[in-house]
Each structure stands twice: as C-alpha cells, then as structure tokens.
Design a protein around this motif. Sequence first.
Motif, PDB file in Angstrom:
ATOM      1  N   MET A  59       5.919  -5.855 -14.501  1.00  0.00           N
ATOM      2  CA  MET A  59       5.151  -4.708 -13.443  1.00  0.00           C
ATOM      3  C   MET A  59       4.867  -3.792 -14.807  1.00  0.00           C
ATOM      4  N   ASN A 102      -0.784   3.569  -4.158  1.00  0.00           N
ATOM      5  CA  ASN A 102      -1.861   2.239  -2.903  1.00  0.00           C
ATOM      6  C   ASN A 102      -1.337   1.229  -3.603  1.00  0.00           C
ATOM      7  N   VAL A 103       0.542   0.929  -4.004  1.00  0.00           N
ATOM      8  CA  VAL A 103       1.540  -0.136  -4.851  1.00  0.00           C
ATOM      9  C   VAL A 103       1.765  -0.978  -4.003  1.00  0.00           C
ATOM     10  N   SER A 104       1.501  -2.494  -4.150  1.00  0.00           N
ATOM     11  CA  SER A 104       1.662  -3.150  -3.363  1.00  0.00           C
ATOM     12  C   SER A 104       2.441  -4.889  -3.940  1.00  0.00           C
ATOM     13  N   LEU A 142       8.298   6.117  -7.196  1.00  0.00           N
ATOM     14  CA  LEU A 142       8.920   4.673  -6.484  1.00  0.00           C
ATOM     15  C   LEU A 142       9.863   4.047  -6.625  1.00  0.00           C
ATOM     16  N   ILE A 149       2.939   0.354 -14.535  1.00  0.00           N
ATOM     17  CA  ILE A 149       2.986   0.786 -13.945  1.00  0.00           C
ATOM     18  C   ILE A 149       2.199   2.442 -14.441  1.00  0.00           C
ATOM     19  N   ASN A 201       1.102  -6.907 -12.356  1.00  0.00           N
ATOM     20  CA  ASN A 201       2.185  -7.310 -11.882  1.00  0.00           C
ATOM     21  C   ASN A 201       2.400  -9.040 -11.740  1.00  0.00           C
ATOM     22  N   ASN A 261       0.597  -1.678  -0.311  1.00  0.00           N
ATOM     23  CA  ASN A 261       0.158  -0.178   0.077  1.00  0.00           C
ATOM     24  C   ASN A 261       0.778   1.102   0.463  1.00  0.00           C
ATOM     25  N   THR A 312       1.966   4.816  -1.262  1.00  0.00           N
ATOM     26  CA  THR A 312       1.364   6.159  -1.697  1.00  0.00           C
ATOM     27  C   THR A 312       2.585   7.295  -1.693  1.00  0.00           C
ATOM     28  N   VAL A 352       2.576   8.212  -6.957  1.00  0.00           N
ATOM     29  CA  VAL A 352       2.307   6.385  -6.126  1.00  0.00           C
ATOM     30  C   VAL A 352       1.027   5.976  -6.118  1.00  0.00           C
ATOM     31  N   LYS A 358      -0.560   3.826 -10.386  1.00  0.00           N
ATOM     32  CA  LYS A 358      -1.087   2.700 -10.494  1.00  0.00           C
ATOM     33  C   LYS A 358      -0.979   1.047 -10.755  1.00  0.00           C
ATOM     34  N   LEU A 359      -0.893   0.214  -9.971  1.00  0.00           N
ATOM     35  CA  LEU A 359      -0.253  -0.955 -10.952  1.00  0.00           C
ATOM     36  C   LEU A 359      -1.155  -2.043 -11.762  1.00  0.00           C
TER      37      LEU A 359
END
Length: 285
Positions: free
Chosen positions: A201, A22-24, A46, A203, A211, A9, A11, A20, A207-208
């Motif tokens: 990945m 909420n990227v996991s 990122l 982006i 992945n 998550n 951000t 960025v 957002k991603l």
Amino acid sequence: MSSLVSARNVTKKFGNIHAVDNVSFDIEQGRIAGLIGPNGAGKTTLLKAMLGLTDCQGSLSVLGLDPFKQRKELMQNICFIADVSVLPRWIRVSQLLSFIEAVHPKFSRSRAEELLAETKIQANAKVRELSKGMVPQLHLSIITAVDAKLLVLDEPTLGLDIIFRKEFYSNLLNDYFDEGRTILITTHQVEEIENLLTDLMFINDGKLVLNTTMDSLPDQYTELITSGENAERARALKPIYERDVFGKKTFTFEGISREQLQGLGEVRTPGVADLFVAKVKGATA
C-alpha cells in the motif's frame, strides 16, 4: 481467507487537515503488508487508529473489534514496535521479562529467554547498557514471545546499521511469522523489505494511491529503459512517470502490457521504491 484488518472510508482530520482521507483496504490473515509513504503522509495516524490510540470517521475493524471502543481486548492479540524504543532504560532485562509476564496473559517467558539466549544480551544487563542494535533485538524477542495474531512495525529498524537491519527481518521471519499470523510494516528502507512483502500500500497526503499484491505488480506496472526515437514512441503510450538515468529515459507504465513495449528497449518490473516515486510524483505532475 478472512480479513484481520478492514477499513472503509476511514478519515481523520486535525482542523482543516486530512491526515487520513477516505482510506479503504483489507489485510488478510497470513500476509505481510507494507505501508509506504513519506513523512507526513498519514502512516502513523492510520496506525494509531488501528491500535485504538485515536478515533476516526468511517468504519475500522481490527481482529473483528472496534479498536477505539474495544482496545483492551484488541491489545491482547496485537504487538507493536515503534521507531522509538519505549523500553525503560533503567530496568534490567530479567526485571522486564518478569513485568511482562505479570501483565500480559499471552507472554511466554521461556520462549523469550530461549530467543535471548541466541543473542549477546545478558539477563542482568540494564537496557541503557545495551548497544543500539541490542535494544531492537530485545524488543523483538519480547514481541515474538507473545502469542499475537497481528504484529505492527512502525520503522522498526530506524537508525540501525545494515547488518542489524537484515538480522532483524531474518529473525522476524524465522521466529514470528507463520500462516496464522499477520504483519504490517511501515519503513523508509523499502528495498530491504520488498522481498518479504505479500501486499503493498502506498499512502500520500492521507490518500491511498496504491493497494495491491506483490504478485500482481508485473501485470499492472512496467518499466522501460530506452533512448532516441524509441523514447518518443514510448512517450506516446502515456507513461505515468519518466526520469533520466545515465543519459537514457526510464518510463513507468500502468496498464500497458510488455508486448506493447517490445522492441522499444529494456523492459522490466519496477522496484517498489521506483514505483512509489512514479505514483506520487506522477500524480503530482
């Protein structure tokens, strides 16, 4: 396998803009991961968070460390090549090696000199006297001579001709990469690195949108080239994207098996560049 990079998550906001969002993701040891996205997608932000150059919300661990709070310790085990060379133009190659030897405990001068001996770079030459292709060669020789666990490449071959780009990636694999090291690459020349990657990945707008591993792509995504009535039948299967190529329709499908498309036209696995366009433009549409 253990995760060298673990993001949950993550951000980063600049005012009301989510650079960025909420990227996991996880990057495991011994992998070569590609981070692909257009300009302004959030790639550089990122990377800066991973390198401890900017703080962020969420949880981010690199080599088991908090990159923002434990940056000094982290940077002893990370190497970084950016799209713009930061090597001082006035310095001689031999002086540069002496400086790095003095400040970095994991730099092997003998290894760097061994690698430079395979190039046309002279020890007494100043950086400003080197050709455009020699500067990345020098940079890579230095980086390769550092015993680092993670190498981060941000558009490392930007502006180089195709011969130097291919030599760069060939040297990267031959001289640096092994199962104990990990590489993260961002680039616009996607076609040149897709055969190197193990993980992928995408982006866009922070957002991603993808992945996955390269090995799993054929099972997840399929491309169909067809025309006429078969195109209408294919469209009924709800592709994520379609485009016209030389008078034929090219459809990109997600989660549709090759068996479902048999008899409708030419079926293949999409290339990374085409898949990126399909995921980004398809989502927009």
